[in-house]
Every structure is written in structure tokens, then in C-alpha cells.
Design a protein around this motif. Structure first.
Motif, PDB file in Angstrom:
ATOM      1  N   LYS A   1      -3.025  18.644 -24.171  1.00  0.00           N
ATOM      2  CA  LYS A   1      -4.074  17.629 -24.144  1.00  0.00           C
ATOM      3  C   LYS A   1      -3.577  16.403 -23.393  1.00  0.00           C
ATOM      4  CE  LYS A   1      -6.681  19.101 -28.075  1.00  0.00           C
ATOM      5  NZ  LYS A   1      -7.497  18.711 -29.203  1.00  0.00           N
ATOM      6  N   ASN A   2      -4.514  15.589 -22.945  1.00  0.00           N
ATOM      7  CA  ASN A   2      -4.200  14.357 -22.230  1.00  0.00           C
ATOM      8  C   ASN A   2      -3.167  13.530 -22.990  1.00  0.00           C
ATOM      9  OD1 ASN A   2      -4.377  11.964 -20.627  1.00  0.00           O
ATOM     10  ND2 ASN A   2      -5.982  11.204 -21.975  1.00  0.00           N
ATOM     11  N   ALA A   3      -3.368  13.353 -24.295  1.00  0.00           N
ATOM     12  CA  ALA A   3      -2.453  12.532 -25.094  1.00  0.00           C
ATOM     13  C   ALA A   3      -1.037  13.090 -25.073  1.00  0.00           C
ATOM     14  CB  ALA A   3      -2.958  12.420 -26.529  1.00  0.00           C
ATOM     15  N   GLU A   4      -0.909  14.412 -25.133  1.00  0.00           N
ATOM     16  CA  GLU A   4       0.417  15.032 -25.120  1.00  0.00           C
ATOM     17  C   GLU A   4       1.106  14.809 -23.779  1.00  0.00           C
ATOM     18  OE1 GLU A   4      -0.182  18.833 -28.033  1.00  0.00           O
ATOM     19  OE2 GLU A   4      -1.278  18.861 -26.132  1.00  0.00           O
TER      20      GLU A   4
ATOM     21  N   HIS B   1      -5.750   6.069 -20.437  1.00  0.00           N
ATOM     22  CA  HIS B   1      -6.497   6.016 -19.178  1.00  0.00           C
ATOM     23  C   HIS B   1      -5.640   6.382 -17.971  1.00  0.00           C
ATOM     24  CE1 HIS B   1     -10.241   3.621 -20.504  1.00  0.00           C
ATOM     25  NE2 HIS B   1      -9.715   4.239 -21.543  1.00  0.00           N
ATOM     26  N   ILE B   2      -4.366   6.046 -17.996  1.00  0.00           N
ATOM     27  CA  ILE B   2      -3.516   6.355 -16.844  1.00  0.00           C
ATOM     28  C   ILE B   2      -3.362   7.868 -16.704  1.00  0.00           C
ATOM     29  CG2 ILE B   2      -1.197   6.147 -15.850  1.00  0.00           C
ATOM     30  CD1 ILE B   2      -1.049   3.374 -17.245  1.00  0.00           C
ATOM     31  N   SER B   3      -2.971   8.536 -17.788  1.00  0.00           N
ATOM     32  CA  SER B   3      -2.784   9.985 -17.710  1.00  0.00           C
ATOM     33  C   SER B   3      -4.106  10.692 -17.438  1.00  0.00           C
ATOM     34  CB  SER B   3      -2.130  10.519 -18.985  1.00  0.00           C
ATOM     35  OG  SER B   3      -2.807  10.079 -20.141  1.00  0.00           O
ATOM     36  N   ARG B   4      -5.185  10.224 -18.022  1.00  0.00           N
ATOM     37  CA  ARG B   4      -6.498  10.844 -17.792  1.00  0.00           C
ATOM     38  C   ARG B   4      -6.914  10.716 -16.319  1.00  0.00           C
ATOM     39  NH1 ARG B   4     -10.096  14.581 -19.717  1.00  0.00           N
ATOM     40  NH2 ARG B   4     -12.065  14.142 -18.726  1.00  0.00           N
ATOM     41  N   THR B   5      -6.679   9.560 -15.739  1.00  0.00           N
ATOM     42  CA  THR B   5      -7.007   9.352 -14.326  1.00  0.00           C
ATOM     43  C   THR B   5      -6.185  10.280 -13.440  1.00  0.00           C
ATOM     44  OG1 THR B   5      -7.665   7.065 -14.705  1.00  0.00           O
ATOM     45  CG2 THR B   5      -7.024   7.651 -12.448  1.00  0.00           C
ATOM     46  N   LEU B   6      -4.906  10.400 -13.726  1.00  0.00           N
ATOM     47  CA  LEU B   6      -4.053  11.291 -12.937  1.00  0.00           C
ATOM     48  C   LEU B   6      -4.504  12.743 -13.064  1.00  0.00           C
ATOM     49  CD1 LEU B   6      -0.672   9.613 -13.844  1.00  0.00           C
ATOM     50  CD2 LEU B   6      -1.703   9.660 -11.567  1.00  0.00           C
ATOM     51  N   LEU B   7      -4.874  13.159 -14.274  1.00  0.00           N
ATOM     52  CA  LEU B   7      -5.363  14.523 -14.474  1.00  0.00           C
ATOM     53  C   LEU B   7      -6.649  14.772 -13.698  1.00  0.00           C
ATOM     54  CD1 LEU B   7      -4.524  14.781 -18.247  1.00  0.00           C
ATOM     55  CD2 LEU B   7      -3.636  16.314 -16.460  1.00  0.00           C
ATOM     56  N   GLU B   8      -7.539  13.808 -13.705  1.00  0.00           N
ATOM     57  CA  GLU B   8      -8.792  13.968 -12.954  1.00  0.00           C
ATOM     58  C   GLU B   8      -8.526  14.026 -11.448  1.00  0.00           C
ATOM     59  OE1 GLU B   8     -11.871  14.680 -13.807  1.00  0.00           O
ATOM     60  OE2 GLU B   8     -11.469  14.646 -15.948  1.00  0.00           O
TER      61      GLU B   8
ATOM     62  N   TYR C   1       0.833  -1.198   0.000  1.00  0.00           N
ATOM     63  CA  TYR C   1       0.000   0.000   0.000  1.00  0.00           C
ATOM     64  C   TYR C   1       0.874   1.258   0.000  1.00  0.00           C
ATOM     65  CZ  TYR C   1      -3.361   3.536   1.403  1.00  0.00           C
ATOM     66  OH  TYR C   1      -4.133   4.677   1.452  1.00  0.00           O
ATOM     67  N   ALA C   2       1.862   1.294   0.856  1.00  0.00           N
ATOM     68  CA  ALA C   2       2.759   2.450   0.938  1.00  0.00           C
ATOM     69  C   ALA C   2       3.494   2.653  -0.384  1.00  0.00           C
ATOM     70  CB  ALA C   2       3.748   2.274   2.087  1.00  0.00           C
ATOM     71  N   ASP C   3       3.938   1.572  -0.998  1.00  0.00           N
ATOM     72  CA  ASP C   3       4.615   1.660  -2.297  1.00  0.00           C
ATOM     73  C   ASP C   3       3.680   2.234  -3.356  1.00  0.00           C
ATOM     74  OD1 ASP C   3       6.899   0.564  -1.175  1.00  0.00           O
ATOM     75  OD2 ASP C   3       6.609  -1.430  -2.089  1.00  0.00           O
ATOM     76  N   ALA C   4       2.432   1.777  -3.373  1.00  0.00           N
ATOM     77  CA  ALA C   4       1.460   2.261  -4.350  1.00  0.00           C
ATOM     78  C   ALA C   4       1.176   3.748  -4.148  1.00  0.00           C
ATOM     79  CB  ALA C   4       0.168   1.454  -4.262  1.00  0.00           C
ATOM     80  N   GLN C   5       1.041   4.180  -2.905  1.00  0.00           N
ATOM     81  CA  GLN C   5       0.782   5.587  -2.630  1.00  0.00           C
ATOM     82  C   GLN C   5       1.968   6.459  -3.041  1.00  0.00           C
ATOM     83  OE1 GLN C   5      -2.342   6.700  -1.771  1.00  0.00           O
ATOM     84  NE2 GLN C   5      -2.661   4.544  -2.240  1.00  0.00           N
ATOM     85  N   GLN C   6       3.170   5.964  -2.817  1.00  0.00           N
ATOM     86  CA  GLN C   6       4.360   6.700  -3.233  1.00  0.00           C
ATOM     87  C   GLN C   6       4.419   6.799  -4.753  1.00  0.00           C
ATOM     88  OE1 GLN C   6       8.142   4.994  -2.109  1.00  0.00           O
ATOM     89  NE2 GLN C   6       9.232   6.867  -2.586  1.00  0.00           N
ATOM     90  N   ALA C   7       4.092   5.716  -5.434  1.00  0.00           N
ATOM     91  CA  ALA C   7       4.087   5.716  -6.898  1.00  0.00           C
ATOM     92  C   ALA C   7       3.059   6.715  -7.443  1.00  0.00           C
ATOM     93  CB  ALA C   7       3.802   4.309  -7.425  1.00  0.00           C
ATOM     94  N   MET C   8       1.871   6.748  -6.841  1.00  0.00           N
ATOM     95  CA  MET C   8       0.849   7.699  -7.281  1.00  0.00           C
ATOM     96  C   MET C   8       1.325   9.137  -7.067  1.00  0.00           C
ATOM     97  SD  MET C   8      -1.588   6.102  -8.684  1.00  0.00           S
ATOM     98  CE  MET C   8      -2.829   7.370  -8.777  1.00  0.00           C
ATOM     99  N   ALA C   9       1.946   9.399  -5.955  1.00  0.00           N
ATOM    100  CA  ALA C   9       2.452  10.746  -5.679  1.00  0.00           C
ATOM    101  C   ALA C   9       3.518  11.143  -6.699  1.00  0.00           C
ATOM    102  CB  ALA C   9       3.013  10.820  -4.261  1.00  0.00           C
ATOM    103  N   LEU C  10       4.391  10.218  -7.049  1.00  0.00           N
ATOM    104  CA  LEU C  10       5.426  10.507  -8.044  1.00  0.00           C
ATOM    105  C   LEU C  10       4.819  10.747  -9.422  1.00  0.00           C
ATOM    106  CD1 LEU C  10       8.144   7.922  -6.946  1.00  0.00           C
ATOM    107  CD2 LEU C  10       8.309  10.423  -6.807  1.00  0.00           C
ATOM    108  N   LEU C  11       3.824   9.954  -9.798  1.00  0.00           N
ATOM    109  CA  LEU C  11       3.165  10.147 -11.093  1.00  0.00           C
ATOM    110  C   LEU C  11       2.446  11.490 -11.154  1.00  0.00           C
ATOM    111  CD1 LEU C  11       1.795   6.563 -11.743  1.00  0.00           C
ATOM    112  CD2 LEU C  11       3.398   7.820 -13.207  1.00  0.00           C
ATOM    113  N   LYS C  12       1.728  11.841 -10.095  1.00  0.00           N
ATOM    114  CA  LYS C  12       1.028  13.125 -10.080  1.00  0.00           C
ATOM    115  C   LYS C  12       2.035  14.284 -10.130  1.00  0.00           C
ATOM    116  CE  LYS C  12      -1.728  12.299  -6.526  1.00  0.00           C
ATOM    117  NZ  LYS C  12      -2.786  12.497  -5.521  1.00  0.00           N
ATOM    118  N   SER C  13       3.140  14.130  -9.451  1.00  0.00           N
ATOM    119  CA  SER C  13       4.180  15.153  -9.480  1.00  0.00           C
ATOM    120  C   SER C  13       4.754  15.309 -10.887  1.00  0.00           C
ATOM    121  CB  SER C  13       5.292  14.784  -8.490  1.00  0.00           C
ATOM    122  OG  SER C  13       6.341  15.716  -8.567  1.00  0.00           O
ATOM    123  N   ALA C  14       4.940  14.206 -11.588  1.00  0.00           N
ATOM    124  CA  ALA C  14       5.457  14.254 -12.957  1.00  0.00           C
ATOM    125  C   ALA C  14       4.462  14.958 -13.886  1.00  0.00           C
ATOM    126  CB  ALA C  14       5.754  12.842 -13.459  1.00  0.00           C
TER     127      ALA C  14
END
Length: 88
Positions: A35-38, A55-62, A8-21
Motif C-alpha cells: 500500500k501507499n503507506a507502506e 501525498h509525496i509517495s502517492r504522487t510518485l506512484l501516480e 530545475y535540473a536538480d529538481a528533475q534529478q531528485a524526482m528521478a531518484l525518488l521514482k527509482s527508490a
């Protein structure tokens, strides 16, 4: 820490890193945003399985939208950080 708690901690860290990127890409976006695709392609996360790309980038944007960090122009579908000017 149990294996499940570590996962769980690893997944939360990964999500934080993706959102930061995603936020970093939006900070460097040209006026008007991206745009999402870009965004997804810039980060190498736009792929997916047949007919389900982006879907991954769209989910992060939302998620960033829900957090008040990003906004999408409903007409152009371009994403920007909140506080950046949206073209009218």
C-alpha cells in the motif's frame, strides 16, 4: 547554466531518484504488492502536515502509473510493478 536552470535540473534529478527508490521498493514487495503507506514509510517520505500525509509517495506512484511502470489493484489498493501478478 543559470541558477534557475540548475534548480530545475536538480529538481528533475531528485524526482528521478525518488521514482527509482519507489520502483526498488516495489521490486522487493511481497506477492500482492504494497500500500501507499507502506511504500512511503519504507522510504521515509510518508509524512506531511496535519491530515495530509502520504501525498509525496502517492504522487510518485501516480507518476509511475502514468509512465506504465506501476499499477494499483482497485480493490485492495495495493501497488505493484506492471507485469507482476495482481491477486484476484
Amino acid at each position: 547554466m543559470t541558477d534557475l536552470n540548475k534548480a530545475y535540473a536538480d529538481a528533475q534529478q531528485a524526482m528521478a531518484l525518488l521514482k527509482s527508490a519507489v520502483r526498488t521498493v516495489l521490486e522487493m514487495a511481497p506477492e500482492g504488492g504494497l500500500k501507499n503507506a507502506e511504500i512511503g514509510r519504507a522510504l521515509g517520505i510518508y509524512g506531511g502536515h496535519v491530515e495530509h500525509v502520504g501525498h509525496i509517495s502517492r504522487t510518485l506512484l501516480e507518476m509511475l502509473k502514468e509512465e506504465g511502470v506501476a499499477v494499483q489493484d482497485p480493490e485492495t489498493k495495493m501497488w505493484q510493478l506492471c507485469g507482476q501478478r495482481i491477486r484476484t
